[in-house]
Design an enzyme around this catalytic site. Structure first.
Site, PDB file in Angstrom:
ATOM      1  N   HIS A 148       0.825  -1.203   0.000  1.00 51.01           N
ATOM      2  CA  HIS A 148       0.000   0.000   0.000  1.00 51.01           C
ATOM      3  C   HIS A 148       0.867   1.263   0.000  1.00 51.01           C
ATOM      4  O   HIS A 148       1.635   1.474   0.925  1.00 51.01           O
ATOM      5  CB  HIS A 148      -0.890  -0.042   1.247  1.00 51.01           C
ATOM      6  CG  HIS A 148      -1.822   1.104   1.383  1.00 51.01           C
ATOM      7  ND1 HIS A 148      -1.761   1.993   2.425  1.00 51.01           N
ATOM      8  CD2 HIS A 148      -2.851   1.511   0.588  1.00 51.01           C
ATOM      9  CE1 HIS A 148      -2.724   2.885   2.297  1.00 51.01           C
ATOM     10  NE2 HIS A 148      -3.394   2.624   1.191  1.00 51.01           N
ATOM     11  N   HIS A 155      -0.419  10.879  -2.393  1.00 49.62           N
ATOM     12  CA  HIS A 155      -1.722  10.578  -1.811  1.00 49.62           C
ATOM     13  C   HIS A 155      -2.604  11.814  -1.660  1.00 49.62           C
ATOM     14  O   HIS A 155      -3.790  11.795  -1.960  1.00 49.62           O
ATOM     15  CB  HIS A 155      -1.554   9.902  -0.446  1.00 49.62           C
ATOM     16  CG  HIS A 155      -2.869   9.540   0.165  1.00 49.62           C
ATOM     17  ND1 HIS A 155      -3.569  10.392   0.998  1.00 49.62           N
ATOM     18  CD2 HIS A 155      -3.653   8.428   0.031  1.00 49.62           C
ATOM     19  CE1 HIS A 155      -4.709   9.823   1.350  1.00 49.62           C
ATOM     20  NE2 HIS A 155      -4.778   8.630   0.778  1.00 49.62           N
TER      21      HIS A 155
HETATM   22  O1  G3P Z   1      -6.953   1.755  -2.559  1.00 54.37           O
HETATM   23  C1  G3P Z   1      -7.094   1.453  -1.218  1.00 54.37           C
HETATM   24  C2  G3P Z   1      -6.685   2.602  -0.346  1.00 54.37           C
HETATM   25  O2  G3P Z   1      -5.442   3.035  -0.781  1.00 54.37           O
HETATM   26  C3  G3P Z   1      -7.672   3.725  -0.339  1.00 54.37           C
HETATM   27  O3  G3P Z   1      -7.408   4.657   0.676  1.00 54.37           O
HETATM   28  O4  G3P Z   1      -6.612   6.812   1.571  1.00 54.37           O
HETATM   29  O5  G3P Z   1      -5.051   4.884   1.440  1.00 54.37           O
HETATM   30  O6  G3P Z   1      -5.765   6.037  -0.634  1.00 54.37           O
HETATM   31  P1  G3P Z   1      -6.152   5.620   0.760  1.00 54.37           P
HETATM   32 CA    CA Z   2      -4.757   4.698  -2.253  1.00 51.89          CA
END
Ligand code: G3P
Ligand code: CA
Length: 236
Positions: free
Chosen positions: A6, A48
């Site tokens: 992630h 992000h």
């Molecule tokens: O794609 C899953 C997740 O990344 C969505 O939330 O805020 O981490 O971009 P965020």
């Molecule tokens: Ca994301």
């Protein structure tokens, strides 16, 4: 159940930087997630947030900046001084770095309403790299998913449910020919997982950073988890 790094290996290196993607590859991640925005001069950048406040100590918004201005902002030292040289990557650099065997999950933070033409540029970039088979484009912006589908019938789509009801989400996913329902840990109930699976959709869950959550979701039969630690499947 696939573990998707992630924002790269963002537990080990500053999120959405080349250092985080290199670390994810070193940890043998089979899939990597990242977030995409667009500069004023329409460069696709991996970040992000809408602005550079949190990771760059700079309040300016990406959509108001040219790429050459964004490229100067340092985005690593908030995480650790060792990463002081990190800059925001362009999406193209990540496609160049990550080998074809690794799946890429590209999250569009906003579609055309905020970033004119972003869907077309993302699809063009994926096609230029011959990366349609290994790339999933996801978004909370479901209009952006519609644009992506109308641009290319083969682009793989992930539907981030956000505040949409499960019933509406599953119906829209059918229309979009999306492949995965992407849920938060809290939204990942047995009912939601079964409803998606019954219709042939995968279920991917974010952000899963503990063995307890991992084991609960594995029992539910989810297909993948987004995790800041790509080695999580080894933790006991
Ligand atoms: O794609 C899953 C997740 O990344 C969505 O939330 O805020 O981490 O971009 P965020
Ligand atoms: Ca994301």
């Amino acid at each position: 159940m696939i573990v998707i790094a992630h924002r790269g290996a963002s537990g080990h290196a500053p999120e959405n930087t080349m250092a985080a993607f290199v670390r994810a590859l070193e940890l043998r991640a089979r899939a990597i997630e990242l977030d995409v925005h667009q500069t004023l001069d329409r460069e696709l950048v991996v970040a992000h947030d809408d602005d550079l406040r949190r990771c760059g100590r700079d309040p300016r918004r990406l959509k108001t900046l040219h790429w050459d201005e964004v490229a100067k902002v340092e985005v690593g030292s908030w995480f650790d001084k060792r990463f002081a040289g990190e800059r925001l990557p362009r999406l193209e650099e990540v496609f160049d770095l990550v080998p074809p065997s690794v799946e890429l999950h590209v999250e569009l933070k906003h579609g055309t309403r905020v970033y004119p033409g972003i869907e077309r540029r993302v699809v063009d970039l994926i096609c230029k790299h011959g990366a349609l088979p290994r790339t999933v484009v996801s978004s909370f912006d479901h209009e952006a998913l519609c644009s992506l589908r109308s641009l290319d019938e083969n682009v793989r789509l992930g539907y981030l449910i956000g505040l949409t009801t499960l019933k509406t989400a599953l119906s829209e996913m059918k229309d979009l020919a999306a492949e995965s329902l992407n849920l938060s840990v809290r939204q990942a109930t047995a009912r939601a997982v079964k409803a998606a699976h019954d219709l042939g959709f995968k279920v991917l869950v974010y952000t899963v950073n503990t063995p307890a959550d991992r084991d609960r979701l594995a029992k539910l039969g989810v297909d993948g988890i987004f995790c800041n630690y790509p080695e999580l499947d080894l933790w006991r």
